[in-house]
Design a protein around this motif. Structure first.
Motif, mmCIF file in Angstrom:
data_model
loop_
_atom_site.group_PDB
_atom_site.id
_atom_site.type_symbol
_atom_site.label_atom_id
_atom_site.label_comp_id
_atom_site.label_asym_id
_atom_site.label_seq_id
_atom_site.Cartn_x
_atom_site.Cartn_y
_atom_site.Cartn_z
ATOM 1 N N GLY A 198 25.472 45.722 23.302
ATOM 2 C CA GLY A 198 26.761 46.034 23.871
ATOM 3 C C GLY A 198 27.293 44.890 24.763
ATOM 4 O O GLY A 198 26.754 44.050 25.180
ATOM 5 N N TRP A 199 28.298 45.323 25.829
ATOM 6 C CA TRP A 199 28.565 44.522 26.793
ATOM 7 C C TRP A 199 29.564 45.098 27.787
ATOM 8 O O TRP A 199 29.894 46.522 27.426
ATOM 9 C CB TRP A 199 29.501 43.409 25.968
ATOM 10 N N VAL A 200 29.972 44.594 28.715
ATOM 11 C CA VAL A 200 30.714 44.935 29.791
ATOM 12 C C VAL A 200 32.049 44.124 30.202
ATOM 13 O O VAL A 200 32.053 43.011 30.075
ATOM 14 C CB VAL A 200 29.880 44.900 31.275
ATOM 15 N N VAL A 201 33.235 44.904 30.164
ATOM 16 C CA VAL A 201 34.359 44.237 30.309
ATOM 17 C C VAL A 201 34.799 44.486 31.801
ATOM 18 O O VAL A 201 34.539 45.382 32.254
ATOM 19 C CB VAL A 201 35.589 44.642 29.337
ATOM 20 N N ASN A 202 35.636 43.377 32.425
ATOM 21 C CA ASN A 202 35.907 43.273 33.573
ATOM 22 C C ASN A 202 37.190 43.824 34.072
ATOM 23 O O ASN A 202 38.159 43.393 33.856
ATOM 24 C CB ASN A 202 35.617 41.866 34.198
ATOM 25 N N GLN A 203 37.193 44.877 34.921
ATOM 26 C CA GLN A 203 38.528 45.472 35.404
ATOM 27 C C GLN A 203 38.502 45.339 36.848
ATOM 28 O O GLN A 203 39.117 46.155 37.477
ATOM 29 C CB GLN A 203 38.711 47.211 34.714
ATOM 30 N N GLY A 204 37.954 44.542 37.461
ATOM 31 C CA GLY A 204 37.980 44.172 38.837
ATOM 32 C C GLY A 204 39.365 43.788 39.521
ATOM 33 O O GLY A 204 39.927 42.814 38.751
ATOM 34 N N ILE A 205 39.426 43.942 40.579
ATOM 35 C CA ILE A 205 40.908 43.523 41.223
ATOM 36 C C ILE A 205 40.420 43.116 42.701
ATOM 37 O O ILE A 205 40.071 44.034 43.504
ATOM 38 C CB ILE A 205 42.122 44.612 41.156
ATOM 39 N N ALA A 206 40.617 42.016 42.972
ATOM 40 C CA ALA A 206 40.271 41.445 44.358
ATOM 41 C C ALA A 206 41.233 42.073 45.340
ATOM 42 O O ALA A 206 42.506 42.203 45.202
ATOM 43 C CB ALA A 206 40.451 39.899 44.631
ATOM 44 N N GLY A 207 40.762 42.703 46.356
ATOM 45 C CA GLY A 207 41.551 43.481 47.327
ATOM 46 C C GLY A 207 41.710 44.707 47.113
ATOM 47 O O GLY A 207 42.494 45.622 47.643
ATOM 48 N N ASN A 208 41.336 45.252 45.786
ATOM 49 C CA ASN A 208 41.665 46.778 45.211
ATOM 50 C C ASN A 208 41.021 47.670 46.389
ATOM 51 O O ASN A 208 39.882 47.421 46.835
ATOM 52 C CB ASN A 208 41.328 47.093 43.871
ATOM 53 N N ARG A 209 41.384 48.892 46.314
ATOM 54 C CA ARG A 209 41.016 49.890 47.500
ATOM 55 C C ARG A 209 40.919 51.006 46.256
ATOM 56 O O ARG A 209 41.475 51.506 45.434
ATOM 57 C CB ARG A 209 41.844 50.308 48.519
ATOM 58 N N LEU A 210 39.856 51.996 46.654
ATOM 59 C CA LEU A 210 39.510 53.303 46.025
ATOM 60 C C LEU A 210 40.756 54.396 46.339
ATOM 61 O O LEU A 210 41.174 55.033 45.434
ATOM 62 C CB LEU A 210 38.200 53.821 46.464
ATOM 63 N N LEU A 211 41.208 54.349 47.588
ATOM 64 C CA LEU A 211 42.061 55.527 47.893
ATOM 65 C C LEU A 211 43.591 55.231 48.012
ATOM 66 O O LEU A 211 44.335 56.099 47.884
ATOM 67 C CB LEU A 211 41.638 56.086 49.258
ATOM 68 N N THR A 212 43.888 53.774 48.181
ATOM 69 C CA THR A 212 45.240 53.288 48.467
ATOM 70 C C THR A 212 45.942 52.285 47.898
ATOM 71 O O THR A 212 45.024 51.373 47.557
ATOM 72 C CB THR A 212 45.346 53.089 49.920
ATOM 73 N N ASP A 213 46.936 52.460 47.274
ATOM 74 C CA ASP A 213 47.793 51.249 46.530
ATOM 75 C C ASP A 213 47.818 50.025 47.528
ATOM 76 O O ASP A 213 47.686 50.234 48.815
ATOM 77 C CB ASP A 213 49.171 51.780 46.195
ATOM 78 N N GLU A 214 47.691 49.126 46.806
ATOM 79 C CA GLU A 214 47.696 47.533 47.667
ATOM 80 C C GLU A 214 46.345 47.455 48.036
ATOM 81 O O GLU A 214 45.861 47.751 49.011
ATOM 82 C CB GLU A 214 48.861 47.483 48.563
ATOM 83 N N VAL A 215 45.678 46.464 47.378
ATOM 84 C CA VAL A 215 46.229 45.499 46.493
ATOM 85 C C VAL A 215 45.919 46.038 45.114
ATOM 86 O O VAL A 215 44.722 46.528 44.808
ATOM 87 C CB VAL A 215 45.549 44.084 46.438
ATOM 88 N N GLY A 216 47.148 46.006 44.289
ATOM 89 C CA GLY A 216 47.081 46.938 43.019
ATOM 90 C C GLY A 216 47.055 48.221 43.186
ATOM 91 O O GLY A 216 47.046 48.703 44.245
ATOM 92 N N GLU A 217 47.046 49.134 42.044
ATOM 93 C CA GLU A 217 47.155 50.460 42.480
ATOM 94 C C GLU A 217 45.692 51.012 42.724
ATOM 95 O O GLU A 217 44.811 50.365 42.342
ATOM 96 C CB GLU A 217 47.460 51.193 41.009
ATOM 97 N N SER A 218 45.721 51.992 43.457
ATOM 98 C CA SER A 218 44.201 52.383 43.800
ATOM 99 C C SER A 218 43.513 52.816 42.690
ATOM 100 O O SER A 218 44.057 53.215 41.468
ATOM 101 C CB SER A 218 44.585 53.649 44.740
ATOM 102 N N ALA A 219 42.284 52.825 42.805
ATOM 103 C CA ALA A 219 41.204 53.219 41.798
ATOM 104 C C ALA A 219 41.474 54.352 41.443
ATOM 105 O O ALA A 219 41.511 54.646 39.944
ATOM 106 C CB ALA A 219 39.864 52.954 42.248
ATOM 107 N N LEU A 220 41.790 55.399 42.039
ATOM 108 C CA LEU A 220 42.106 56.730 41.465
ATOM 109 C C LEU A 220 43.375 56.919 40.662
ATOM 110 O O LEU A 220 43.561 57.530 39.952
ATOM 111 C CB LEU A 220 42.434 57.935 42.696
ATOM 112 N N GLY A 221 44.480 55.822 40.996
ATOM 113 C CA GLY A 221 45.504 55.995 40.482
ATOM 114 C C GLY A 221 45.573 55.185 39.154
ATOM 115 O O GLY A 221 46.239 55.301 38.129
ATOM 116 N N ARG A 222 44.576 54.044 38.863
ATOM 117 C CA ARG A 222 44.575 53.388 37.754
ATOM 118 C C ARG A 222 43.428 53.756 36.800
ATOM 119 O O ARG A 222 43.093 52.971 35.763
ATOM 120 C CB ARG A 222 44.702 51.861 37.999
#
Length: 367
Positions: A198-222
């Motif tokens: 198997g393998w791992v695909v990368n869904q990281g976003i620099a600046g991303n937050r768990l709880l709050t939008d910006e940078v990117g939608e929050s982890a909870l949102g996406r």
């Protein structure tokens, strides 16, 4: 055989208030991008996105190239496609085999004004841009180079039914900030080199937050889009918290609280388990040496320690990977080990990314 994710790219809006790179658009230009595949198969298909576009996106022509050859990109048999604002399209299957750890070169021609592009802003890879339509040219004439990835959300590959796919869901420590650009030395790349199936695909976003939008939608949102909708997913690996604690300081706001971060991480675990996925959480990496104003504060660092103590002791997750301990300065654990610091006090260099991967791979019984 089933379609699974061989490559993924989490995207952000070019219209956000907080911008870590300059957004841009295109007109009568070819954009050539190298996609480093986590997994391979006998056929593949390209996913393009106009998720954050404000006008329809016209792709006038496209091509893909692998070690096995070159092919024209088509959509329902047509070489030209229009993607409505907010939409995504999936290209027709391409009968070229692609291997894991291989490079797929995608060339897209944009004949009309695109407006600002939906993009990945810190992918540790460069896009090559040239005027005119050169999608089938071996090299681009007088190309401009930009560290970004435009309009790409993924590549699906046809693989055996039992293939295990993990999603690395997190921030810059997954996306690859601090690693050598173009070298494929992100922590996720090193982890893939350690896995024997198997393998791992990368869904990281620099600046991303768990709880709050910006940078990117929050982890909870996406989470639904960037984890649950990824075909073939069996596991999710999580690294969040640094930006919830540091980014508010740049904006004149207080850091997230311990209770809020614990609740957010617990929510991710429950949603993963509800979808029958295993979830592994990384401890929050050190960032006391951050050179950016407002990032490193006593309050934020105190919350980091409390959250990490909770992660290490909880049974909410299927496994815990102590990334923080793996890369910390042993004499000052709120700081990255100087030998692993990319130079800004909050991101890992190539050696640090390798040790982060080792922290996940050490607990590979989860796999």
């Amino acid at each position: 055989m089933i379609w699974t994710a061989g490559f993924r790219s989490a995207v952000i809006s070019p219209y956000e208030q907080v911008q870590l790179s300059e957004p841009r658009g295109f007109a009568d230009q070819t954009v050539r991008q190298a996609l480093y595949l986590a997994g391979g198969g006998q056929r593949f298909r390209i996913r393009l996105t106009n998720r954050f576009g404000r006008t329809a996106l016209t792709v006038g022509a496209g091509s893909v190239a692998t070690d096995s050859g070159q092919a024209v990109l088509t959509f329902d048999g047509a070489e030209k496609v229009s993607i409505a604002p907010g939409d995504e399209v999936v290209g027709d299957p391409i009968d070229l085999p692609v291997a894991a750890d291989a490079r797929l070169v995608l060339s897209l021609y944009f004949p009309e004004e695109t407006g600002l592009a939906t993009y990945a802003h810190k992918p540790a890879e460069v896009a090559h841009i040239a005027h005119g339509n050169h999608v089938t040219a071996p090299t681009l004439p007088a190309s401009e180079q930009v560290e970004a990835r435009f309009y790409v959300s993924g590549v699906d590959v046809l693989s055996p039914d039992a293939t295990a796919i993990a999603v690395a869901f997190g921030d810059s420590w997954f996306e690859g900030v601090g690693s050598t650009i173009g070298a494929n030395n992100r922590s996720v790349d090193f982890l893939n080199r350690r896995l024997d199936k198997g393998w791992v695909v990368n869904q990281g976003i620099a600046g991303n937050r768990l709880l709050t939008d910006e940078v990117g939608e929050s982890a909870l949102g996406r989470f639904d889009r960037d984890v649950l909708s990824v075909p073939g997913t069996t596991h999710v690996l999580v690294h969040f918290g640094i930006n919830d604690l540091g980014l508010p300081g740049m904006l004149g706001e207080p850091p997230a609280t311990t209770d809020a971060l614990v609740a957010g991480l617990t929510s991710l675990a429950r949603r993963a388990h509800a979808a029958d996925l295993k979830i592994l959480a990384a401890t929050v990496g050190p960032f006391a040496g951050a050179i950016y104003p407002g990032i490193s504060t006593p309050a934020g660092l105190a919350v980091r320690r409390e959250v990490n103590d909770w992660i290490r002791g909880t049974d909410v997750f299927d496994g815990v990977c102590d990334v923080a301990a793996a890369v910390a300065n042993p004499d000052a654990p709120d700081y990255i080990d100087p030998a692993l610091d990319s130079g800004d006090g909050m991101h890992l260099n190539d050696d640090g990314a390798r040790l982060m991967a080792n922290a996940f791979a050490t607990g590979a019984a989860w796999w």
